[in-house]
Design a protein around this motif. Structure first.
Motif, PDB file in Angstrom:
ATOM      1  N   ALA A 256       0.827  -1.208   0.000  1.00 23.24           N
ATOM      2  CA  ALA A 256       0.000   0.000   0.000  1.00 23.24           C
ATOM      3  C   ALA A 256       0.860   1.256   0.000  1.00 23.24           C
ATOM      4  CB  ALA A 256      -0.930  -0.016   1.211  1.00 23.24           C
ATOM      5  N   ALA A 257       1.963   1.229   0.767  1.00 21.68           N
ATOM      6  CA  ALA A 257       2.861   2.387   0.778  1.00 21.68           C
ATOM      7  C   ALA A 257       3.447   2.643  -0.599  1.00 21.68           C
ATOM      8  CB  ALA A 257       3.963   2.163   1.806  1.00 21.68           C
ATOM      9  N   GLY A 258       3.903   1.586  -1.277  1.00 18.84           N
ATOM     10  CA  GLY A 258       4.449   1.756  -2.620  1.00 18.84           C
ATOM     11  C   GLY A 258       3.435   2.327  -3.590  1.00 18.84           C
ATOM     12  N   VAL A 259       2.202   1.827  -3.518  1.00 22.64           N
ATOM     13  CA  VAL A 259       1.154   2.346  -4.407  1.00 22.64           C
ATOM     14  C   VAL A 259       0.882   3.816  -4.118  1.00 22.64           C
ATOM     15  CG1 VAL A 259      -1.288   2.135  -4.990  1.00 22.64           C
ATOM     16  CG2 VAL A 259       0.117   0.085  -4.768  1.00 22.64           C
ATOM     17  N   LEU A 260       0.825   4.169  -2.848  1.00 25.37           N
ATOM     18  CA  LEU A 260       0.558   5.561  -2.493  1.00 25.37           C
ATOM     19  C   LEU A 260       1.687   6.482  -2.942  1.00 25.37           C
ATOM     20  CD1 LEU A 260      -0.971   5.024   1.064  1.00 25.37           C
ATOM     21  CD2 LEU A 260      -2.174   5.835  -0.960  1.00 25.37           C
ATOM     22  N   PHE A 261       2.937   6.043  -2.757  1.00 29.41           N
ATOM     23  CA  PHE A 261       4.065   6.869  -3.210  1.00 29.41           C
ATOM     24  C   PHE A 261       4.028   7.042  -4.733  1.00 29.41           C
ATOM     25  CE2 PHE A 261       6.475   5.464   0.774  1.00 29.41           C
ATOM     26  CZ  PHE A 261       6.245   6.681   1.393  1.00 29.41           C
ATOM     27  N   ALA A 262       3.741   5.951  -5.432  1.00 32.54           N
ATOM     28  CA  ALA A 262       3.678   6.056  -6.892  1.00 32.54           C
ATOM     29  C   ALA A 262       2.536   6.976  -7.320  1.00 32.54           C
ATOM     30  CB  ALA A 262       3.490   4.663  -7.495  1.00 32.54           C
ATOM     31  N   ALA A 263       1.385   6.848  -6.632  1.00 30.51           N
ATOM     32  CA  ALA A 263       0.259   7.713  -6.964  1.00 30.51           C
ATOM     33  C   ALA A 263       0.591   9.171  -6.702  1.00 30.51           C
ATOM     34  CB  ALA A 263      -0.976   7.292  -6.155  1.00 30.51           C
ATOM     35  N   ALA A 264       1.271   9.465  -5.584  1.00 32.53           N
ATOM     36  CA  ALA A 264       1.668  10.850  -5.297  1.00 32.53           C
ATOM     37  C   ALA A 264       2.608  11.378  -6.376  1.00 32.53           C
ATOM     38  CB  ALA A 264       2.328  10.918  -3.932  1.00 32.53           C
TER      39      ALA A 264
END
Length: 787
Positions: free
Chosen positions: A624-632
């Motif tokens: 989830a952290a990786g997805v959120l960083f990529a989305a940001a």
């Protein structure tokens, strides 16, 4: 040939046995014929008879080679009853036609002679028929005779008393016919019809006489009740009389209740009250005498409540009339502690008290329902300080009193009888009465909130008790409903919002930390604490007059606090983390109005997830952290107007794939999703999104070629992640390139062609459904074997 039985009884016995033998013989003959047909169809014969000769005649069904008898569709007694019934119906029709049509063509002497002779013959004929054992025939003839007596009564009225009142004459005729039929049935005990007919006729005289005398509703009720009392007395010897007794008694009580409820004064309610009390006494007496007649005691007790409270009802307002009925009816519950009463009376009285309490509670609940519903109007304009005032000291206050009375009675019954339903009712009714009473009494706003918070807290404390099961669940539901209603009402003012929401949040947090409480109660309290903490932060951000998008960082602080606490949350950790995740989603939604703020919130949410993923049991949050960083990151790139995402993704993809390759060399059992999934997705997914919005052909071609290479590599290396990711992207690119042509072809085709093609496809799939399932299972197994 001597026999201990009289000749007539012995003859009747022989006739019955012969009829039974005839019926049995017909059944056996039919069964034998069916078995012979079955054996002939199978090419065999009955055991011991030898093989069936070709062209031989059918087997004999009787002696001397007589042909087998055909199967009968009806037994001899059944056919006999049908014929007798038809004969009686025809005779009745003929008698009616004679009386109504041909009556006027004869003189008075001829008419009287014909009816008298025919009636006497019809009533006398069953005597010799019974002696000869023809009981069914005697019943049919007796039915005709009873009908003829009714016609005699009509003829007497038409000829001898044409000016008399028809209803009054019908009442007298019904009484005479009931007496005649009762005597006739008593003389011929073997006939089953006359006595029930006399019982039915006996129900008519008094009600018809009351109608003829224009006695009004109360007079008719008394006539019905007296008739029901006579039926109840007769039911002690003849059980069938209990049915008309119940029907007429219920009709009398309904008339009394209607008269009582429509009375305009206490004096007018006295006469219906007397009728209801008499009916109550009859019902209790029946239950006292018959152990199975507890329903009579129930109806009688309810009638007594209506009678006593009905006298006071015209002088009271609607709400206080309900209180009056409860004051009279709830003491009936005390019958459970009176063992001297018969079981039927005690059971009926307790149920009557419960029925009165339930009806009173429903009426009171309907009266107080507008109180919590009125608070929903606050949502039309938050923090406007315009909460509508509730009426004070009116019917609503009486409804609150009624609820509290019903709650007290239910609580007492739960303590005496140990019934969980009574405990649940006591909690719900008590909470409803106490929660609405401050509003209905017209207390100031602060006092209303204080009282309702206290009631809500008391319900929550009851829910925290480990021993409270059904009552605990009811208390938890009431506490949640009360807290939600108070929270909505507090939105009318800023100070009230912070005070009420803060108290509720603190109380829920304390409940979540209470160890002896049930786990589900603590989990619910913890989730509510997270919810109110989130609401307080949103309210605090709203007070600062910041833009809505800047409300998101304070809301995200709730998720950060939950992630920091982690294992300290104990048994409520999972539901609290789920609630915190919902708060995080709310923060992302609040920040969606501005790309820069959205990117910041996504990055902060990624930091929170990454911090929680440090713990071994929450490593899954790393994804989830990786997805959120990529989305940001991509939100920032979109905001900057980037049209070539590959320039930013390929520098990430190449080292990520290299790291994944090295890991697979050290750990051959590592999943391809862990090793290559993040790196491939970092380029393929953004490029696919860009390709779908690109009208040119270069990017789709390059992306399709890369996806094809990745797919082939995954198939050659038997790696699941490259195979599925590459194949999905390749299919999406192909669909994007074919979409314009599909739209063009679909527009050129007639409208009936797509449904027809869909139908053909469904038929083809359905025809090979089993084969397709096998192929799907093999495909799933093959993908599952990949690494």
């Amino acid at each position: 040939m001597n026999s201990p039985l009289p000749p007539a009884e012995e003859l009747a016995l022989i006739d019955r046995e012969l009829a039974q033998l005839d019926s049995r013989r017909l059944y056996l003959l039919a069964r034998r014929d069916w078995l012979l047909r079955l054996l002939r169809q199978s090419g065999t014969t009955a055991a011991g008879w030898g093989p069936a000769a070709a062209g031989s005649p059918a087997w004999s069904a009787g002696p001397a080679g007589a042909p087998s008898a055909p199967a009968k569709d009806a037994s001899a007694p059944g056919a006999q009853n049908v014929l007798l019934t038809l004969g009686a119906v025809l005779l009745a029709v003929a008698a009616l036609a004679f009386t109504l049509v041909s009556w006027g063509s004869m003189g008075i002497a001829g008419r009287s002679a014909v009816l008298a002779v025919v009636t006497a013959a019809a009533l006398a004929a069953p005597v010799p028929l019974v002696r000869r054992g023809l009981r069914s025939t005697a019943e049919s003839v007796a039915a005709v005779g009873l009908l003829l007596t009714v016609l005699d009564a009509y003829a007497l009225y038409a000829v001898g008393m044409p000016d008399a009142d028809g209803t009054g004459y019908a009442a007298g005729a019904a009484a005479v016919l009931a007496a005649v039929w009762a005597g006739y049935g008593s003389a011929l005990r073997t006939l089953r019809l006359p006595l029930p007919a006399a019982l039915l006729a006996a129900q008519l005289p008094l009600p018809l006489a009351a109608i003829a005398a224009d006695a009004g509703g109360t007079g008719l009720g008394w006539a019905l009740l007296v008739t029901a009392g006579l039926d109840a007395a007769l039911a002690l010897r003849v059980r069938a009389a209990a049915v008309p007794a119940a029907v007429l008694g219920a009709a009398a009580l309904l008339i009394g209740a209607a008269q009582s409820w429509s009375a305009g004064s206490a004096g007018q309610a006295l006469a219906p009250a007397a009728l209801l009390l008499a009916g109550a006494a009859l019902g209790v007496a029946a239950a006292w005498r018959e152990p199975r007649a507890w329903a009579a005691a129930l109806v009688g007790a309810v009638a007594a409540v209506v009678a006593v409270a009905g006298v006071a009802r015209p002088e009271l307002q609607a709400g206080w009339a309900v209180v009056a009925h409860l004051l009279v009816g709830l003491p009936l519950l005390a019958a459970v502690r009176v063992p001297a009463l018969p079981e039927a009376v005690r059971r009926g009285s307790v149920l009557a008290g419960a029925v009165v309490g339930a009806l009173g509670a429903l009426a009171a609940g309907a009266a107080v329902l507008p109180v919590p519903m009125a608070r929903l109007r606050v949502l039309e304009e938050v923090w406007a300080a315009t909460t509508p005032a509730a009426p004070a000291h009116g019917p609503g206050a009486a409804a609150a009193v009624a609820l509290l009375m019903a709650a007290g009675a239910a609580w007492w019954l739960s303590r005496v009888s140990a019934r969980p339903e009574a405990g649940v009712s006591a909690v719900v009714l008590g909470w409803a009465g106490l929660f609405t009473a401050p509003v209905l009494l017209g207390l100031p706003g602060a006092a209303v909130f204080a009282a309702q918070l206290a009631v809500t807290g008391a319900a929550a404390v009851l829910a925290l008790r480990p021993a409270a099961r059904g009552a605990g669940v009811a208390a938890a539901v009431c506490a949640l409903a009360g807290a939600a209603n108070v929270s909505v009402g507090a939105l009318d003012g800023r100070a009230a919002t912070f005070a009420v929401w803060g108290l509720l949040g603190a109380g829920c947090a304390a409940g979540a930390a209470y160890g002896p409480a049930a786990r589900w109660v603590r989990s619910g309290a913890a989730v509510c604490a997270v919810g109110w903490a989130t609401g307080l932060l949103v309210a605090a951000a709203a007070v600062t007059d910041l833009a809505v998008v800047w409300w998101a960082p304070p809301v995200l602080a709730v998720a950060a606090l939950v992630a920091a606490l982690g294992p300290r949350l104990g048994a409520v950790r999972l539901p609290v983390e789920i609630a915190a995740g919902v708060s995080g989603v709310l923060a992302v939604g609040l920040s969606a109005g501005r790309p820069g703020t959205l990117a910041l919130v996504l990055a902060l949410a990624g930091v929170v997830c990454a911090g929680a993923a440090v713990r071994p049991e929450r490593r899954v949050l790393g994804w989830a952290a990786g997805v959120l960083f990529a989305a940001a990151t991509w939100v920032r790139l979109v905001e900057a107007g980037v049209t070539a995402p590959e320039a930013y993704t390929l520098p990430v993809t190449v080292p990520a794939l290299a790291v994944g390759f090295l890991r697979r060399r050290r750990d051959a059992g590592a999943s391809s999703w862990t090793a290559y999934g993040p790196g491939l997705a970092a380029t393929l997914v953004p490029s696919l999104l860009a390709a779908w919005g690109d009208a040119g052909w270069v990017r789709p071609l390059a992306l399709g070629a890369a996806a094809l290479a990745v797919t082939l590599a995954g198939a050659q290396r038997r790696l699941q992640a490259p195979l599925l990711l590459g194949g999905a992207v390749l299919a999406a690119v192909a669909l994007h390139e074919l979409a314009p042509y599909v739209v063009q072809v679909a527009g050129a085709l007639p409208r009936w062609v797509p449904p027809a093609l869909a139908g053909v496809l469904l038929l083809a799939v359905g025809a090979t459904y089993e084969k397709r399932l096998g192929d799907a299972r093999r495909l799933r197994a093959a993908i599952g074997r990949l690494r």
